[in-house]
Design a protein around this motif. Structure first.
Motif, short mmCIF file in Angstrom:
data_model
loop_
_atom_site.label_atom_id
_atom_site.label_comp_id
_atom_site.label_asym_id
_atom_site.label_seq_id
_atom_site.Cartn_x
_atom_site.Cartn_y
_atom_site.Cartn_z
N HIS A 27 32.30 42.41 35.84
CA HIS A 27 32.84 43.38 35.28
C HIS A 27 33.66 44.15 36.04
O HIS A 27 33.59 44.39 37.47
N PHE A 28 34.97 44.53 35.22
CA PHE A 28 36.26 45.13 36.13
C PHE A 28 36.41 46.62 35.62
O PHE A 28 36.15 46.84 34.86
N CYS A 33 35.53 45.72 41.18
CA CYS A 33 34.95 44.96 40.31
C CYS A 33 33.45 44.28 40.88
O CYS A 33 33.42 44.28 42.15
N SER A 48 41.13 45.87 38.30
CA SER A 48 42.05 45.26 37.39
C SER A 48 42.48 46.48 36.36
O SER A 48 41.66 46.77 35.64
N LYS A 50 44.35 45.37 34.13
CA LYS A 50 44.43 44.83 32.51
C LYS A 50 43.02 44.63 32.15
O LYS A 50 42.97 44.75 30.88
N HIS A 51 41.99 44.47 32.95
CA HIS A 51 40.83 43.98 32.27
C HIS A 51 39.47 45.37 32.76
O HIS A 51 38.43 44.95 32.56
N GLN A 54 36.09 46.03 31.20
CA GLN A 54 35.47 45.11 30.34
C GLN A 54 34.85 43.95 31.47
O GLN A 54 35.09 43.91 32.46
N THR A 55 33.92 43.21 30.69
CA THR A 55 33.16 42.18 31.66
C THR A 55 33.85 40.82 31.20
O THR A 55 33.80 40.69 29.83
N ILE A 56 34.23 40.12 31.91
CA ILE A 56 35.20 38.89 31.62
C ILE A 56 34.46 37.70 32.08
O ILE A 56 33.83 37.63 33.36
N GLY A 60 37.75 33.70 31.02
CA GLY A 60 38.91 34.69 30.73
C GLY A 60 38.67 35.47 29.74
O GLY A 60 39.47 36.48 29.14
N GLU A 61 37.73 35.32 28.79
CA GLU A 61 37.37 36.13 27.38
C GLU A 61 36.25 37.19 28.05
O GLU A 61 35.46 36.99 28.67
N PRO A 62 36.58 38.17 27.31
CA PRO A 62 35.45 39.60 27.36
C PRO A 62 34.21 38.98 26.73
O PRO A 62 34.03 38.28 25.74
#
Length: 208
Positions: A27-28, A33, A48, A50-51, A54-56, A60-62
């Motif tokens: 999670h970012f 993170c 990040s 960019k992220h 979101q949890t990535i 690389g997908e959420p």
């Protein structure tokens, strides 16, 4: 941000159980993170834009879902600080987990509290990637609440394991069973056994 630390969080910290998908990712936030498998919780002080929020997943997908609040996991009071050579401890834990007699539930006692050697090894490896292993601070509470290790860029909570009988510490391992070792015994065993000359492998067709 050190990408090796992020990769290690995916490799060694995130949960591998799909029953709680959000814990399988990192999670970012904008300035940090974090990841957890419920036994370890690691917070890295780099985030990040960019992220953010979101949890990535490792692809690389959420990942959908709300990540648990992590700050409340850390105790506010500690009973003692563990002062050991953490570089040596990391080497000893790594060596221990590679032995044929190793059991996944083996534990070592630090500051009167037992920790799973395999999990402790994962934690110390993460700190080694930051170059801050020598400056690590490690504080314990009891065998119920998490201990906390931290440096400038990392903060990790690690859950202890309950020792049912303290007389088990440093007892000889029964075949196929786990064991509990003291810090001194772990280090001494590592120092003695790891320095033994390795048996030379027979050369192919040595009988000729």
């Amino acid at each position: 941000m050190n990408k090796k630390v992020i990769k290690a969080m995916y490799d060694y910290i995130v949960s591998k159980e799909e029953k709680n998908p959000v814990l399988t990712g990192v999670h970012f936030e904008r300035e940090r993170c974090y990841a957890s498998d419920t036994r370890l919780l690691a917070i890295y002080n780099f985030g990040s834009e960019k992220h953010a929020d979101q949890t990535i997943g490792v692809n690389g997908e959420p990942i959908k879902g709300k990540y648990p609040a992590v700050d409340r996991i850390f105790p506010k009071k500690f009973s003692s600080k563990v002062s050991v050579d953490f570089r040596q401890l990391r080497s000893a834990c790594s060596w221990w987990t590679k032995q044929s007699s190793h059991n996944a539930n083996d534990t070592v006692v630090l500051g009167g509290v037992a920790f799973n050697i395999r999990i402790l090894s994962r934690m110390l490896y993460l700190f080694s990637l930051t170059g801050e292993l020598g400056a690590l601070s490690f504080q314990v509470t009891d065998n119920v609440h998490p201990a906390v290790a931290h440096s400038d860029s990392l903060k990790v909570a690690i859950m202890p394991f309950v020792i049912q009988d303290e007389s088990q510490i440093d007892e000889e391992r029964l075949e196929g069973a786990s064991c509990v070792v003291s810090y001194a015994n772990l280090i001494n065993t590592y120092a003695l056994e790891s320095n033994k000359p390795k048996a030379k492998k027979a050369e192919p067709m040595s009988w000729l």
